[in-house]
Write a protein that holds these residues in place. Structure first.
Motif, PDB file in Angstrom:
ATOM      1  N   PRO A  84     -15.564   0.777 -28.276  1.00 21.07           N
ATOM      2  CA  PRO A  84     -15.134  -0.597 -28.540  1.00 21.07           C
ATOM      3  C   PRO A  84     -15.860  -1.605 -27.658  1.00 21.07           C
ATOM      4  CG  PRO A  84     -13.441   0.601 -27.330  1.00 21.07           C
ATOM      5  CD  PRO A  84     -14.463   1.604 -27.749  1.00 21.07           C
ATOM      6  N   SER A  85     -16.039  -2.798 -28.192  1.00 19.55           N
ATOM      7  CA  SER A  85     -16.695  -3.878 -27.451  1.00 19.55           C
ATOM      8  C   SER A  85     -15.909  -4.178 -26.175  1.00 19.55           C
ATOM      9  CB  SER A  85     -16.767  -5.126 -28.319  1.00 19.55           C
ATOM     10  OG  SER A  85     -17.404  -4.854 -29.551  1.00 19.55           O
ATOM     11  N   GLY A  86     -16.623  -4.244 -25.058  1.00 21.65           N
ATOM     12  CA  GLY A  86     -15.976  -4.523 -23.785  1.00 21.65           C
ATOM     13  C   GLY A  86     -15.664  -3.292 -22.966  1.00 21.65           C
ATOM     14  N   ALA A  87     -15.921  -2.097 -23.510  1.00 24.77           N
ATOM     15  CA  ALA A  87     -15.593  -0.864 -22.797  1.00 24.77           C
ATOM     16  C   ALA A  87     -16.690  -0.426 -21.837  1.00 24.77           C
ATOM     17  CB  ALA A  87     -15.283   0.265 -23.780  1.00 24.77           C
ATOM     18  N   GLY A  88     -17.853  -1.091 -21.865  1.00 22.50           N
ATOM     19  CA  GLY A  88     -18.909  -0.745 -20.923  1.00 22.50           C
ATOM     20  C   GLY A  88     -20.155  -0.165 -21.546  1.00 22.50           C
ATOM     21  N   ARG A  89     -20.329  -0.345 -22.859  1.00 24.77           N
ATOM     22  CA  ARG A  89     -21.478   0.251 -23.538  1.00 24.77           C
ATOM     23  C   ARG A  89     -22.806  -0.274 -22.991  1.00 24.77           C
ATOM     24  NH1 ARG A  89     -24.595  -0.787 -27.818  1.00 24.77           N
ATOM     25  NH2 ARG A  89     -23.620  -2.830 -27.945  1.00 24.77           N
ATOM     26  N   SER A  90     -22.901  -1.573 -22.805  1.00 26.68           N
ATOM     27  CA  SER A  90     -24.155  -2.150 -22.300  1.00 26.68           C
ATOM     28  C   SER A  90     -24.467  -1.655 -20.886  1.00 26.68           C
ATOM     29  CB  SER A  90     -24.072  -3.678 -22.310  1.00 26.68           C
ATOM     30  OG  SER A  90     -23.933  -4.165 -23.636  1.00 26.68           O
ATOM     31  N   THR A  91     -23.437  -1.557 -20.048  1.00 24.11           N
ATOM     32  CA  THR A  91     -23.625  -1.026 -18.692  1.00 24.11           C
ATOM     33  C   THR A  91     -24.098   0.417 -18.750  1.00 24.11           C
ATOM     34  OG1 THR A  91     -21.916  -2.482 -17.795  1.00 24.11           O
ATOM     35  CG2 THR A  91     -22.473  -0.527 -16.505  1.00 24.11           C
ATOM     36  N   ALA A  92     -23.529   1.191 -19.675  1.00 26.22           N
ATOM     37  CA  ALA A  92     -23.898   2.601 -19.802  1.00 26.22           C
ATOM     38  C   ALA A  92     -25.345   2.744 -20.248  1.00 26.22           C
ATOM     39  CB  ALA A  92     -22.969   3.292 -20.792  1.00 26.22           C
ATOM     40  N   ILE A  93     -25.758   1.932 -21.205  1.00 29.90           N
ATOM     41  CA  ILE A  93     -27.133   2.019 -21.701  1.00 29.90           C
ATOM     42  C   ILE A  93     -28.115   1.675 -20.585  1.00 29.90           C
ATOM     43  CG2 ILE A  93     -28.792   0.955 -23.292  1.00 29.90           C
ATOM     44  CD1 ILE A  93     -26.459   0.709 -25.296  1.00 29.90           C
ATOM     45  N   ALA A  94     -27.810   0.639 -19.801  1.00 23.27           N
ATOM     46  CA  ALA A  94     -28.678   0.272 -18.681  1.00 23.27           C
ATOM     47  C   ALA A  94     -28.731   1.386 -17.643  1.00 23.27           C
ATOM     48  CB  ALA A  94     -28.191  -1.022 -18.051  1.00 23.27           C
ATOM     49  N   MET A 148     -12.431   1.792 -13.998  1.00 21.35           N
ATOM     50  CA  MET A 148     -13.737   1.976 -13.379  1.00 21.35           C
ATOM     51  C   MET A 148     -14.435   0.654 -13.125  1.00 21.35           C
ATOM     52  SD  MET A 148     -15.584   5.191 -15.278  1.00 21.35           S
ATOM     53  CE  MET A 148     -15.024   6.875 -15.060  1.00 21.35           C
ATOM     54  N   SER A 149     -15.111   0.572 -11.993  1.00 23.37           N
ATOM     55  CA  SER A 149     -16.046  -0.525 -11.753  1.00 23.37           C
ATOM     56  C   SER A 149     -17.380  -0.133 -12.380  1.00 23.37           C
ATOM     57  CB  SER A 149     -16.231  -0.735 -10.246  1.00 23.37           C
ATOM     58  OG  SER A 149     -16.882   0.386  -9.668  1.00 23.37           O
ATOM     59  N   PRO A 150     -18.294  -1.086 -12.586  1.00 19.28           N
ATOM     60  CA  PRO A 150     -19.627  -0.719 -13.094  1.00 19.28           C
ATOM     61  C   PRO A 150     -20.310   0.339 -12.235  1.00 19.28           C
ATOM     62  CG  PRO A 150     -19.318  -3.082 -13.259  1.00 19.28           C
ATOM     63  CD  PRO A 150     -18.133  -2.553 -12.505  1.00 19.28           C
ATOM     64  N   HIS A 151     -20.125   0.265 -10.923  1.00 15.08           N
ATOM     65  CA  HIS A 151     -20.723   1.259 -10.031  1.00 15.08           C
ATOM     66  C   HIS A 151     -20.133   2.641 -10.295  1.00 15.08           C
ATOM     67  CE1 HIS A 151     -22.471   3.005  -6.409  1.00 15.08           C
ATOM     68  NE2 HIS A 151     -21.285   3.485  -6.113  1.00 15.08           N
ATOM     69  N   GLU A 152     -18.831   2.716 -10.486  1.00 15.99           N
ATOM     70  CA  GLU A 152     -18.188   4.008 -10.745  1.00 15.99           C
ATOM     71  C   GLU A 152     -18.611   4.569 -12.098  1.00 15.99           C
ATOM     72  OE1 GLU A 152     -14.034   3.419  -8.202  1.00 15.99           O
ATOM     73  OE2 GLU A 152     -14.219   2.564 -10.234  1.00 15.99           O
ATOM     74  N   LEU A 153     -18.783   3.686 -13.086  1.00 18.06           N
ATOM     75  CA  LEU A 153     -19.240   4.146 -14.394  1.00 18.06           C
ATOM     76  C   LEU A 153     -20.650   4.725 -14.282  1.00 18.06           C
ATOM     77  CD1 LEU A 153     -19.114   4.502 -17.431  1.00 18.06           C
ATOM     78  CD2 LEU A 153     -19.700   2.069 -17.693  1.00 18.06           C
ATOM     79  N   ARG A 154     -21.514   4.051 -13.546  1.00 21.23           N
ATOM     80  CA  ARG A 154     -22.866   4.569 -13.363  1.00 21.23           C
ATOM     81  C   ARG A 154     -22.846   5.940 -12.689  1.00 21.23           C
ATOM     82  NH1 ARG A 154     -27.392   1.244 -13.512  1.00 21.23           N
ATOM     83  NH2 ARG A 154     -27.005  -0.843 -14.356  1.00 21.23           N
ATOM     84  N   ARG A 207      -8.221  -8.271 -21.154  1.00 17.77           N
ATOM     85  CA  ARG A 207      -8.498  -8.936 -19.878  1.00 17.77           C
ATOM     86  C   ARG A 207      -9.988  -9.199 -19.706  1.00 17.77           C
ATOM     87  NH1 ARG A 207      -7.549  -5.091 -16.045  1.00 17.77           N
ATOM     88  NH2 ARG A 207      -9.768  -4.931 -15.601  1.00 17.77           N
ATOM     89  N   ARG A 208     -10.804  -8.214 -20.078  1.00 19.20           N
ATOM     90  CA  ARG A 208     -12.250  -8.393 -19.936  1.00 19.20           C
ATOM     91  C   ARG A 208     -12.756  -9.508 -20.842  1.00 19.20           C
ATOM     92  NH1 ARG A 208     -13.945  -1.942 -19.744  1.00 19.20           N
ATOM     93  NH2 ARG A 208     -13.150  -1.550 -17.634  1.00 19.20           N
TER      94      ARG A 208
END
Length: 296
Positions: free
Chosen positions: A11-21, A140-146, A96-97
């Motif tokens: 879903p949009s907002g779940a972190g897909r763009s962060t994951a791809i990067a 998760m924060s972006p750092h934790e997702l990475r 929230r996001r």
């Protein structure tokens, strides 16, 4: 050797763009929002390194049917090793996001974000059920997702086998994509104990009831030993993922308790393990404000 291809969705907002990067930083070639109809043409050409494809509802020709057909087609391709990565988050976190970024949801640009989020969760439920790796980014924060993505997809650790364990109800059918499965319906059923009936196999009281069956310990021991015997062989064969299912009548008590027990045993032995409780996820989707996709 088969080329690793990762489909990233959710879903949009779940972190897909962060994951791809993050996956690009790990050494993957990444392409986002390529029309689904062009994916087979892309993969028919030479692939010089592992590939990540970002796919979501904004893709020009997106449909769940087309995406499932694409997953099935790529799964059958001998030159590819496909993995579906699904990024998820709870609806309140997604709301929230969206509130923080003031973005409009692509499925409901004129309505409140919750409307679009509910529609998207409903739409993507069949794809979520097909995921090889499911990561809930709610806390998760972006750092934790990475860091979590590096644990699963670091190319330097590609020989490490990822094991996913699934609990399910036979009444709703066997999950697709299992490599092996075990029937837990011979164990004592907590459903017939009124105090335990509304609980799940995650509850200590239910787990204790199931474990009290004299057949439980021998069953767990034999399944654990079988898996610990087989997993190194799968690594030698070059597999990156193994899916094991545990089924019972309702998918709420016995299969969940067994899945949790085996997951602990494999993790203690040093294997990378994830868990999916399909029927418990369905119950969560059925909560107010979130629709369940019928037949998913």
């Amino acid at each position: 050797m088969a080329t690793r291809v990762v489909l990233v969705t959710g879903p949009s907002g779940a972190g897909r763009s962060t994951a791809i990067a993050a996956l690009e930083d790990l050494g993957y070639e990444t392409i986002d929002n390529l029309p689904l109809s062009l994916v087979p043409r892309l993969l028919d050409g030479p692939l010089l390194r592992p590939l990540v494809l970002g796919i979501d509802v904004r893709n020009r020709d997106f449909s769940v049917t087309a995406l499932i057909e694409l997953i099935d087609r790529l799964t059958r391709a001998p030159a590819l090793r496909l993995e579906v990565l699904y990024l998820d988050a709870s609806p309140d976190v997604l709301v929230r996001r969206y509130s923080e970024t003031r973005r409009r949801h692509p499925l409901a640009p004129e309505d409140a974000p919750l409307e679009g989020i509910t529609l998207e969760v409903d739409l993507l439920a069949p794809i979520r059920a097909r995921a090889d790796v499911l990561i809930d980014t709610s806390a998760m924060s972006p750092h934790e997702l990475r860091a979590e993505l590096a644990r699963w997809f670091d190319l330097g650790k590609i020989a490490r086998l990822a094991v996913s364990l699934h609990s399910f109800s036979y009444k709703r059918g066997v999950p697709r994509g299992l490599d092996m499965m075990f029937d837990c319906r011979f164990l004592s059923n907590p459903h017939w104990v009124p105090a335990l009936r509304p609980l799940t196999g995650l509850d200590p009281a239910v787990a204790a009831h199931v474990a009290a069956d004299p057949r439980f310990d021998p069953f767990i021991t034999k399944v654990r030993d079988l898996l610990l015997f087989l997993l190194p062989a799968h690594v030698e064969e070059g597999k990156s993922h193994l899916a094991v299912g545990f089924g019972c009548t309702g998918g709420q008590h016995r299969s969940v308790a067994v899945t949790e027990n085996i997951a602990r045993a494999l993790a203690e032995a040093g294997w990378q393990v994830s868990k999916r409780h399909r029927e418990l996820e369905r119950r969560a989707l059925a909560q107010p404000g979130v629709k369940e996709a019928g037949g998913a």
